[in-house]
Design a protein around this motif. Sequence first.
Motif: not given
Length: 229
Positions: A48-56, A150-161, A210-217
Amino acid sequence: MTKTPHVELEFSRKYDRSHSEQYLKKHHEGWARRLSHWRDEQVARHALRLADDPGLILDLPCGAGRFWPLLAEAPYRVILAADNSADMLAVARASQPADVVARVRSFQTSAFAIDLGANAVDCIFCIRLLHHIQSAENRRAILREFHRVTRDTVILSLWVDGNYKAWKRRRLEERRAKEGHAWQNQNRFVVRRADIESEFEQAGFRILGYKDFFPGYAMWRTYVLRKKS
């Protein structure tokens, strides 16, 4: 741009009242679940901080509303919350704190065809959906719809390799396939980072970070995207 036609995925049909209540409880059962939820909130605040703390903001799918208190931490924020399951919405509104629920406008809709106009919100907050989507075509359809709304940003999570858990899961799937015991009704999938990042680009987004839940693991990665001008 016209909205994407509605798509109904098999896994989404399971969220009746009973399953929705189980979904609410599971994130608070045992120290491991509570620790995981704490880390999810930590990652979400960073995003949320990286997305500039969106208001809507649109929380989609909102599930049982477990991120509503976090989203309501910003007193200026207007919160829309949607889910494909009416039962999930009912459980969310009944279970979350009354002062938080009072700030949330909830409605039933699909991520494939969001019942909002173009550029309707500052940010779409999409946690724990895309790891259910195996088809690249379906992922692209959702991303196109996010780009419309969206007008500006999207925050989303998923499983990656590219991490230990993804490697371990692939080994398990290969072993089960050799033994003739392929998983039935599998509804969670690992996506190659190169593939999903290309899909973001094709849909008209650039990656802010991006932010990993537990980097490398761990497999979970949360991306913050910005709509290209």
